[in-house]
Design a protein around this motif. Structure first.
Motif, mmCIF file in Angstrom:
data_model
loop_
_atom_site.group_PDB
_atom_site.id
_atom_site.type_symbol
_atom_site.label_atom_id
_atom_site.label_comp_id
_atom_site.label_asym_id
_atom_site.label_seq_id
_atom_site.Cartn_x
_atom_site.Cartn_y
_atom_site.Cartn_z
ATOM 1 N N ARG A 51 0.693 -1.182 0.201
ATOM 2 C CA ARG A 51 -0.181 0.201 0.081
ATOM 3 C C ARG A 51 0.972 1.065 0.461
ATOM 4 N NH1 ARG A 51 -3.485 -2.213 4.340
ATOM 5 N NH2 ARG A 51 -1.776 -1.024 5.337
ATOM 6 N N ALA A 54 2.391 1.464 -3.788
ATOM 7 C CA ALA A 54 1.832 1.422 -4.605
ATOM 8 C C ALA A 54 1.503 3.078 -5.126
ATOM 9 C CB ALA A 54 0.517 1.175 -4.742
ATOM 10 N N PRO A 55 1.755 3.859 -4.426
ATOM 11 C CA PRO A 55 1.595 5.532 -4.945
ATOM 12 C C PRO A 55 2.313 5.704 -5.110
ATOM 13 C CG PRO A 55 -0.023 5.035 -2.926
ATOM 14 C CD PRO A 55 1.132 3.722 -3.135
ATOM 15 N N LEU A 57 4.733 4.018 -7.549
ATOM 16 C CA LEU A 57 4.378 3.478 -8.585
ATOM 17 C C LEU A 57 4.049 4.551 -9.483
ATOM 18 C CD1 LEU A 57 3.904 -0.102 -8.155
ATOM 19 C CD2 LEU A 57 6.142 1.211 -8.632
ATOM 20 N N GLU A 58 2.566 5.277 -9.334
ATOM 21 C CA GLU A 58 2.104 5.775 -9.805
ATOM 22 C C GLU A 58 2.290 7.544 -9.947
ATOM 23 O OE1 GLU A 58 -1.640 7.158 -7.851
ATOM 24 O OE2 GLU A 58 -1.641 5.149 -7.199
ATOM 25 N N ARG A 59 3.895 7.850 -9.658
ATOM 26 C CA ARG A 59 4.554 8.692 -9.507
ATOM 27 C C ARG A 59 5.896 8.693 -9.791
ATOM 28 N NH1 ARG A 59 4.362 11.871 -3.908
ATOM 29 N NH2 ARG A 59 5.278 13.616 -5.587
ATOM 30 N N ALA A 80 -3.960 -2.155 -3.995
ATOM 31 C CA ALA A 80 -3.110 -1.376 -4.137
ATOM 32 C C ALA A 80 -2.577 -1.316 -5.386
ATOM 33 C CB ALA A 80 -2.353 -1.154 -3.196
ATOM 34 N N LEU A 81 -2.397 -2.036 -5.414
ATOM 35 C CA LEU A 81 -1.020 -2.375 -6.924
ATOM 36 C C LEU A 81 -2.217 -2.117 -8.295
ATOM 37 C CD1 LEU A 81 1.020 -6.082 -6.535
ATOM 38 C CD2 LEU A 81 1.786 -3.482 -7.318
ATOM 39 N N ALA A 84 -2.391 1.016 -9.097
ATOM 40 C CA ALA A 84 -1.395 1.992 -9.344
ATOM 41 C C ALA A 84 -0.796 1.079 -10.679
ATOM 42 C CB ALA A 84 0.168 1.406 -8.571
ATOM 43 N N LYS A 87 -2.602 4.045 -13.095
ATOM 44 C CA LYS A 87 -1.969 5.629 -14.126
ATOM 45 C C LYS A 87 -0.462 5.177 -14.349
ATOM 46 C CE LYS A 87 -4.667 7.408 -10.014
ATOM 47 N NZ LYS A 87 -4.849 8.090 -9.298
ATOM 48 N N ASN A 88 0.045 3.877 -13.876
ATOM 49 C CA ASN A 88 1.469 3.726 -14.056
ATOM 50 C C ASN A 88 1.888 3.586 -15.287
ATOM 51 O OD1 ASN A 88 4.331 1.936 -14.599
ATOM 52 N ND2 ASN A 88 4.254 2.718 -13.116
ATOM 53 N N ASN A 116 -4.534 -0.583 -18.211
ATOM 54 C CA ASN A 116 -2.884 -0.108 -18.501
ATOM 55 C C ASN A 116 -2.286 -0.582 -20.248
ATOM 56 O OD1 ASN A 116 -0.026 -2.164 -18.733
ATOM 57 N ND2 ASN A 116 -0.584 -0.246 -16.854
#
Length: 220
Positions: A51, A54-55, A57-59, A80-81, A84, A87-88, A116
């Protein structure tokens, strides 16, 4: 990692890293712009650690390969993955083998695969996918246009293989599929055989350690 500008591969597998250790790594991933491969396998990250990761990985805009093999994150971590992955835009390889993800987590990952557009390799072997999880992945394969390798070995997918076979008739990108150790029988092999008659991209199919017997082999 926040200051380093040369490291591209970091293997931290089997290092007794827990969720607290991931906090610092996640913060570094947000700022680092050179790391492309990170291996956190065989650490007890638990759902809490994923958790946190994951955020990041988004950035993050450089990581292409992530190994989270046997990190005990379960369904909650998979959710959570999945968020991510929606957005990844850089990750191409994700290995989450042996995490007891379960049907709910697989459904979340499958939904993310529909959106994705970068992931090419996904290993979810030995993750308690089950038949309904396989059906969700099949639906994703009908829409996903980037995945080339999917590993589903040792997942007891049962009747879910019928949906996967139907998806293979429509999917135009998957080249490698591992269905080993899934208790597949002759009927399952027949469904796959019918799909292979229409599929024009799959180059490698693993069916070892099943029970397709002579009838299944004949169909193939």
């Amino acid at each position: 990692l926040e200051k380093n500008h040369t490291l591209t591969t970091l293997d931290l597998s089997s290092n007794d890293i827990n969720a607290n250790g991931v906090i610092a790594l996640a913060a570094a991933l947000v700022k680092n712009n050179t790391l492309t491969t990170l291996d956190l396998s065989d650490n007890f990250l638990d759902a809490g650690g994923v958790r946190v990761l994951a955020p990041a990985l988004e950035r993050n805009g450089t990581l292409t390969t992530l190994y989270l093999v046997r990190t005990c994150f379960g369904t909650e971590g998979a959710n959570a993955l999945a968020a991510a992955l929606e957005k990844n835009t850089t990750l191409t390889t994700l290995n989450v083998l042996g995490n007891r993800i379960g049907t709910g987590g697989i459904q979340a990952l499958a939904a993310a695969l529909e959106r994705n557009a970068t992931l090419t390799t996904l290993d979810i072997g030995s993750s308690e996918v089950g038949a309904e999880g396989a059906r969700a992945l099949a639906a994703a394969l009908e829409k996903n246009a980037t995945l080339t390798t999917l590993d589903l070995h040792y997942n007891d997918i049962g009747y879910g293989v019928k949906a996967l076979a139907a998806a293979l008739e429509k999917n135009c990108t998957l080249t490698t599929l591992n269905l080993s150790s899934n208790k597949l029988g002759a009927f399952d092999a027949s469904n796959l055989a019918a799909a292979l008659e229409k599929n024009s991209v799959l180059t490698t199919l693993f069916l070892s350690h099943n029970t397709i017997a002579h009838k299944g082999a004949k169909a193939l």
